[in-house]
Design a protein around this motif. Structure first.
Motif, mmCIF file in Angstrom:
data_model
loop_
_atom_site.group_PDB
_atom_site.id
_atom_site.type_symbol
_atom_site.label_atom_id
_atom_site.label_comp_id
_atom_site.label_asym_id
_atom_site.label_seq_id
_atom_site.Cartn_x
_atom_site.Cartn_y
_atom_site.Cartn_z
ATOM 1 N N LYS A 36 0.821 -1.208 0.000
ATOM 2 C CA LYS A 36 0.000 0.000 0.000
ATOM 3 C C LYS A 36 0.856 1.260 0.000
ATOM 4 C CE LYS A 36 -3.766 2.319 2.459
ATOM 5 N NZ LYS A 36 -4.710 2.254 3.608
ATOM 6 N N ALA A 37 1.925 1.250 0.775
ATOM 7 C CA ALA A 37 2.808 2.415 0.834
ATOM 8 C C ALA A 37 3.478 2.668 -0.511
ATOM 9 C CB ALA A 37 3.864 2.221 1.922
ATOM 10 N N VAL A 38 3.870 1.605 -1.180
ATOM 11 C CA VAL A 38 4.489 1.737 -2.503
ATOM 12 C C VAL A 38 3.498 2.355 -3.488
ATOM 13 C CG1 VAL A 38 5.449 0.477 -4.465
ATOM 14 C CG2 VAL A 38 6.112 -0.156 -2.142
ATOM 15 N N VAL A 39 2.276 1.864 -3.479
ATOM 16 C CA VAL A 39 1.251 2.376 -4.397
ATOM 17 C C VAL A 39 0.950 3.837 -4.090
ATOM 18 C CG1 VAL A 39 -1.172 2.181 -5.054
ATOM 19 C CG2 VAL A 39 0.229 0.129 -4.858
ATOM 20 N N THR A 40 0.816 4.165 -2.810
ATOM 21 C CA THR A 40 0.538 5.556 -2.427
ATOM 22 C C THR A 40 1.648 6.485 -2.893
ATOM 23 O OG1 THR A 40 -0.740 4.859 -0.488
ATOM 24 C CG2 THR A 40 0.138 7.105 -0.482
ATOM 25 N N ALA A 41 2.895 6.070 -2.723
ATOM 26 C CA ALA A 41 4.025 6.891 -3.166
ATOM 27 C C ALA A 41 4.019 7.041 -4.687
ATOM 28 C CB ALA A 41 5.342 6.266 -2.695
ATOM 29 N N ALA A 42 3.721 5.965 -5.387
ATOM 30 C CA ALA A 42 3.685 6.029 -6.849
ATOM 31 C C ALA A 42 2.593 6.971 -7.328
ATOM 32 C CB ALA A 42 3.476 4.628 -7.423
ATOM 33 N N VAL A 43 1.418 6.890 -6.709
ATOM 34 C CA VAL A 43 0.312 7.779 -7.072
ATOM 35 C C VAL A 43 0.719 9.234 -6.853
ATOM 36 C CG1 VAL A 43 -2.000 8.544 -6.407
ATOM 37 C CG2 VAL A 43 -1.530 6.107 -6.715
ATOM 38 N N GLU A 44 1.328 9.528 -5.708
ATOM 39 C CA GLU A 44 1.719 10.902 -5.399
ATOM 40 C C GLU A 44 2.740 11.428 -6.399
ATOM 41 O OE1 GLU A 44 3.048 10.667 -1.388
ATOM 42 O OE2 GLU A 44 1.007 10.628 -0.542
ATOM 43 N N ILE A 45 3.672 10.591 -6.792
ATOM 44 C CA ILE A 45 4.704 11.014 -7.743
ATOM 45 C C ILE A 45 4.097 11.284 -9.117
ATOM 46 C CG2 ILE A 45 6.715 10.195 -9.050
ATOM 47 C CD1 ILE A 45 7.578 8.764 -6.415
ATOM 48 N N ILE A 46 3.247 10.371 -9.594
ATOM 49 C CA ILE A 46 2.659 10.550 -10.919
ATOM 50 C C ILE A 46 1.661 11.702 -10.916
ATOM 51 C CG2 ILE A 46 1.377 9.443 -12.793
ATOM 52 C CD1 ILE A 46 2.477 6.743 -11.756
ATOM 53 N N ASP A 47 0.883 11.840 -9.840
ATOM 54 C CA ASP A 47 -0.021 12.994 -9.724
ATOM 55 C C ASP A 47 0.753 14.300 -9.878
ATOM 56 O OD1 ASP A 47 -2.641 12.080 -9.431
ATOM 57 O OD2 ASP A 47 -2.516 11.914 -7.253
ATOM 58 N N ARG A 48 1.900 14.358 -9.252
ATOM 59 C CA ARG A 48 2.666 15.609 -9.213
ATOM 60 C C ARG A 48 3.499 15.828 -10.470
ATOM 61 N NH1 ARG A 48 5.266 14.517 -4.910
ATOM 62 N NH2 ARG A 48 7.181 13.783 -5.936
ATOM 63 N N GLY A 94 3.769 13.479 -13.344
ATOM 64 C CA GLY A 94 3.457 12.741 -14.561
ATOM 65 C C GLY A 94 4.277 11.471 -14.680
ATOM 66 N N MET A 95 3.991 10.707 -15.724
ATOM 67 C CA MET A 95 4.700 9.438 -15.907
ATOM 68 C C MET A 95 6.191 9.635 -16.147
ATOM 69 S SD MET A 95 3.262 6.583 -15.405
ATOM 70 C CE MET A 95 4.359 5.485 -16.305
ATOM 71 N N GLU A 96 6.562 10.792 -16.709
ATOM 72 C CA GLU A 96 7.979 11.025 -16.952
ATOM 73 C C GLU A 96 8.750 11.170 -15.641
ATOM 74 O OE1 GLU A 96 5.769 14.975 -17.351
ATOM 75 O OE2 GLU A 96 5.493 12.880 -17.940
ATOM 76 N N GLY A 97 8.046 11.465 -14.560
ATOM 77 C CA GLY A 97 8.703 11.573 -13.266
ATOM 78 C C GLY A 97 8.698 10.295 -12.457
ATOM 79 N N PHE A 98 8.049 9.247 -13.010
ATOM 80 C CA PHE A 98 7.913 7.995 -12.258
ATOM 81 C C PHE A 98 9.097 7.076 -12.520
ATOM 82 C CE2 PHE A 98 6.613 3.505 -12.382
ATOM 83 C CZ PHE A 98 6.263 3.325 -11.056
ATOM 84 N N SER A 99 9.652 6.546 -11.458
ATOM 85 C CA SER A 99 10.688 5.513 -11.555
ATOM 86 C C SER A 99 10.712 4.748 -10.245
ATOM 87 C CB SER A 99 12.067 6.129 -11.823
ATOM 88 O OG SER A 99 12.514 6.853 -10.687
ATOM 89 N N LEU A 100 11.234 3.558 -10.294
ATOM 90 C CA LEU A 100 11.356 2.770 -9.065
ATOM 91 C C LEU A 100 12.273 3.467 -8.071
ATOM 92 C CD1 LEU A 100 11.603 -0.903 -10.408
ATOM 93 C CD2 LEU A 100 9.587 0.418 -9.758
ATOM 94 N N GLU A 101 13.292 4.131 -8.596
ATOM 95 C CA GLU A 101 14.228 4.825 -7.712
ATOM 96 C C GLU A 101 13.528 5.949 -6.947
ATOM 97 O OE1 GLU A 101 14.820 4.001 -10.854
ATOM 98 O OE2 GLU A 101 16.314 2.419 -10.459
ATOM 99 N N ARG A 102 12.648 6.685 -7.629
ATOM 100 C CA ARG A 102 11.958 7.794 -6.970
ATOM 101 C C ARG A 102 10.938 7.279 -5.955
ATOM 102 N NH1 ARG A 102 9.784 12.754 -10.100
ATOM 103 N NH2 ARG A 102 9.787 13.442 -7.922
#
Length: 201
Positions: A10-22, A24-32
């Motif tokens: 759940k924490a991983v998904v929440t972090a991913a949602v927050e990153i992409i919301d802010r 976009g997909m170009e900002g999404f990575s496993l490292e981030r």
């Protein structure tokens, strides 16, 4: 040595949602995602097989945000389906950067479950079983398609006829946010009104 921070799916998904919301997909990575959780990227593989599985779970989380509409009164199944579709569209558009993610990784098993529930409801309201999947799939495609167009800035090529906005607001029981939403409601209502179910209403 300090204790390594624990993470959950759940924490991983929440972090991913927050990153992409802010960003976009170009900002999404496993490292981030890992950095947002205070861990190293390989730690994510203890919970997810790969990047694709994370995105699939993100899509599922967004779909599950959609609130349920109360079951319709007799003879009001069309307005109920419009209201359900509008709630889903609004949920998607609260996360415009995530609309393409939901489109690409839509949780099919969840969709089948919802279709089964909605099919039972349509049947209880006298809609012939032969029409259930057609109505639900058409409404779903119209909803996702409208959300994609709005989220990506694709403008409508037509204007609402005069009086359409007031009528749509009255029938949906809520004030629509913009012209795209009004157009979506009117298109869906026109479609549902035109489907021949062989019944008098």
């Amino acid at each position: 040595m300090g204790r390594k921070p624990a993470i959950t799916r759940k924490a991983v998904v929440t972090a991913a949602v927050e990153i992409i919301d802010r960003d976009g997909m170009e900002g999404f990575s496993l490292e981030r995602v890992a950095s947002a959780l205070g861990v190293r990227a390989p730690s994510l593989y203890n919970h997810f097989a790969d990047r694709t599985e994370i995105l699939a779970e993100v899509a599922r989380a967004i779909v599950l945000e959609t609130p349920r509409i109360p079951d319709p009164a007799p003879g009001q199944w069309r307005e109920w389906l419009i209201a359900e579709s509008l709630e889903f569209r609004n949920t998607l558009l609260r996360h415009p950067n995530l609309v393409p993610v939901v489109f690409a990784w839509f949780p099919e098993s969840l969709l089948h479950k919802l279709y089964a529930q909605y099919s039972d409801l349509l049947g209880a309201h006298g809609v012939p079983a032969s029409h259930h999947l057609f109505l639900l799939e058409a409404a779903h495609r119209m909803t996702v398609g409208s959300a994609v167009c709005t989220a990506t800035g694709r403008p409508a090529l037509i204007e609402l006829p005069s009086g359409g906005a007031a009528e749509s607001r009255e029938r949906t029981g809520s004030v629509a946010r913009d012209a795209d939403e009004l157009l979506f409601v009117d298109m869906l209502r026109a479609f549902l009104s035109g489907v021949d179910l062989g019944d008098p209403d």
